[in-house]
Scaffold this motif. Structure first.
Motif, mmCIF file in Angstrom:
data_model
loop_
_atom_site.group_PDB
_atom_site.id
_atom_site.type_symbol
_atom_site.label_atom_id
_atom_site.label_comp_id
_atom_site.label_asym_id
_atom_site.label_seq_id
_atom_site.Cartn_x
_atom_site.Cartn_y
_atom_site.Cartn_z
ATOM 1 N N ALA A 6 -20.579 10.522 -10.546
ATOM 2 C CA ALA A 6 -21.501 11.368 -9.780
ATOM 3 C C ALA A 6 -21.406 12.836 -10.181
ATOM 4 C CB ALA A 6 -21.222 11.230 -8.288
ATOM 5 N N GLY A 7 -20.325 13.215 -10.806
ATOM 6 C CA GLY A 7 -20.119 14.622 -11.151
ATOM 7 C C GLY A 7 -20.062 14.857 -12.641
ATOM 8 N N THR A 8 -18.900 14.687 -13.213
ATOM 9 C CA THR A 8 -18.645 15.032 -14.610
ATOM 10 C C THR A 8 -19.644 14.423 -15.578
ATOM 11 O OG1 THR A 8 -16.299 15.039 -14.033
ATOM 12 C CG2 THR A 8 -16.848 15.092 -16.374
ATOM 13 N N TYR A 9 -19.925 13.141 -15.447
ATOM 14 C CA TYR A 9 -20.782 12.435 -16.413
ATOM 15 C C TYR A 9 -22.109 11.996 -15.806
ATOM 16 C CZ TYR A 9 -16.466 12.455 -19.050
ATOM 17 O OH TYR A 9 -15.335 12.859 -19.712
ATOM 18 N N ARG A 10 -22.558 12.684 -14.760
ATOM 19 C CA ARG A 10 -23.795 12.264 -14.082
ATOM 20 C C ARG A 10 -25.006 12.307 -15.007
ATOM 21 N NH1 ARG A 10 -22.471 17.156 -12.528
ATOM 22 N NH2 ARG A 10 -23.935 18.865 -12.756
ATOM 23 N N ARG A 11 -25.025 13.202 -15.975
ATOM 24 C CA ARG A 11 -26.168 13.280 -16.889
ATOM 25 C C ARG A 11 -26.176 12.137 -17.893
ATOM 26 N NH1 ARG A 11 -24.545 18.613 -16.306
ATOM 27 N NH2 ARG A 11 -26.042 19.857 -15.154
ATOM 28 N N ARG A 12 -25.072 11.436 -17.990
ATOM 29 C CA ARG A 12 -25.003 10.289 -18.892
ATOM 30 C C ARG A 12 -25.331 8.993 -18.162
ATOM 31 N NH1 ARG A 12 -19.633 11.233 -22.622
ATOM 32 N NH2 ARG A 12 -20.112 13.367 -23.237
ATOM 33 N N ALA A 13 -25.529 9.058 -16.866
ATOM 34 C CA ALA A 13 -25.808 7.852 -16.086
ATOM 35 C C ALA A 13 -27.273 7.478 -16.199
ATOM 36 C CB ALA A 13 -25.440 8.078 -14.622
ATOM 37 N N PRO A 14 -27.560 6.275 -16.658
ATOM 38 C CA PRO A 14 -28.954 5.855 -16.751
ATOM 39 C C PRO A 14 -29.525 5.571 -15.378
ATOM 40 C CG PRO A 14 -27.527 4.039 -17.325
ATOM 41 C CD PRO A 14 -26.635 5.244 -17.101
ATOM 42 N N ALA A 15 -30.794 5.870 -15.200
ATOM 43 C CA ALA A 15 -31.457 5.582 -13.925
ATOM 44 C C ALA A 15 -31.561 4.072 -13.760
ATOM 45 C CB ALA A 15 -32.844 6.215 -13.911
ATOM 46 N N GLY A 16 -31.231 3.606 -12.576
ATOM 47 C CA GLY A 16 -31.387 2.183 -12.269
ATOM 48 C C GLY A 16 -30.469 1.261 -13.049
ATOM 49 N N ALA A 17 -29.270 1.708 -13.394
ATOM 50 C CA ALA A 17 -28.335 0.838 -14.115
ATOM 51 C C ALA A 17 -28.035 -0.391 -13.266
ATOM 52 C CB ALA A 17 -27.052 1.592 -14.429
ATOM 53 N N ARG A 18 -27.999 -1.529 -13.921
ATOM 54 C CA ARG A 18 -27.746 -2.770 -13.192
ATOM 55 C C ARG A 18 -26.338 -2.793 -12.626
ATOM 56 N NH1 ARG A 18 -28.751 -7.138 -17.176
ATOM 57 N NH2 ARG A 18 -28.971 -5.534 -18.732
ATOM 58 N N ALA A 19 -26.206 -3.460 -11.482
ATOM 59 C CA ALA A 19 -24.913 -3.534 -10.797
ATOM 60 C C ALA A 19 -23.855 -4.193 -11.679
ATOM 61 C CB ALA A 19 -25.054 -4.290 -9.486
ATOM 62 N N THR A 20 -24.229 -5.187 -12.470
ATOM 63 C CA THR A 20 -23.241 -5.847 -13.329
ATOM 64 C C THR A 20 -22.720 -4.881 -14.385
ATOM 65 O OG1 THR A 20 -25.022 -6.725 -14.705
ATOM 66 C CG2 THR A 20 -24.128 -8.184 -13.006
#
Length: 153
Positions: free
Chosen positions: A61-75
């Motif tokens: 949620a913080g350090t790498y939030r810009r690397r998080a894809p939107a809607g990443a699957r739960a698995t």
């Protein structure tokens, strides 16, 4: 030099998430051992998982939030969390190995030597491993991407 400077915010975020996780680990372990009534190993296992969860959430949620894809699957998130916990377990093993080498192989058996090897040298090496593993294996940037904020999905 510019590359090292660009890494500073990432290092600061990683350190903040790690500090929060450390506090959770210590406080929960102490509570579980005392009022919680658990033995040392179950208490440490539970505090470790809780601390990993806090560190993962802080980094995601913080350090790498810009690397998080939107809607990443739960698995996929679960797989990332499992890799993250594995990296943290490897870091704990590094700290333990430093203590074992210092105490048993080198014969440095004082409380101060144990603190330096386990909490000093071991923590420094483990933190380097955790930082590398977190940014390289968990929150990695896509190869060939010019955006630092992108990662594999």
């Amino acid at each position: 030099m510019a590359r090292a400077r660009a890494l500073l915010p990432e290092l600061a975020g990683f350190a903040a998430a790690g500090a929060a996780a450390y506090v959770v680990d210590v406080v929960l372990f102490v509570w579980l051992r005392g009022p919680g009534g658990l033995g040392p190993l179950p208490a440490k296992a539970l505090s470790f998982v809780a601390a990993c969860s806090v560190a993962y959430a802080g980094n995601a949620a913080g350090t790498y939030r810009r690397r998080a894809p939107a809607g990443a699957r739960a698995t996929r998130r679960a797989a990332r969390f499992a890799v993250f916990c594995g990296i943290n377990a490897a870091g704990a093993a590094v700290q333990l190995l430093c203590l074992v080498v210092s105490h048993y192989a080198l014969g440095l058996t004082s409380a101060r030597a144990d603190a330096v090897s386990g909490a000093g040298v071991g923590m420094a090496l483990a933190t380097c491993l955790r930082f590398w593993g977190t940014r390289t294996l968990v929150f990695r940037v896509r190869p060939g991407s010019s955006e630092v904020g992108r990662r594999d999905t």
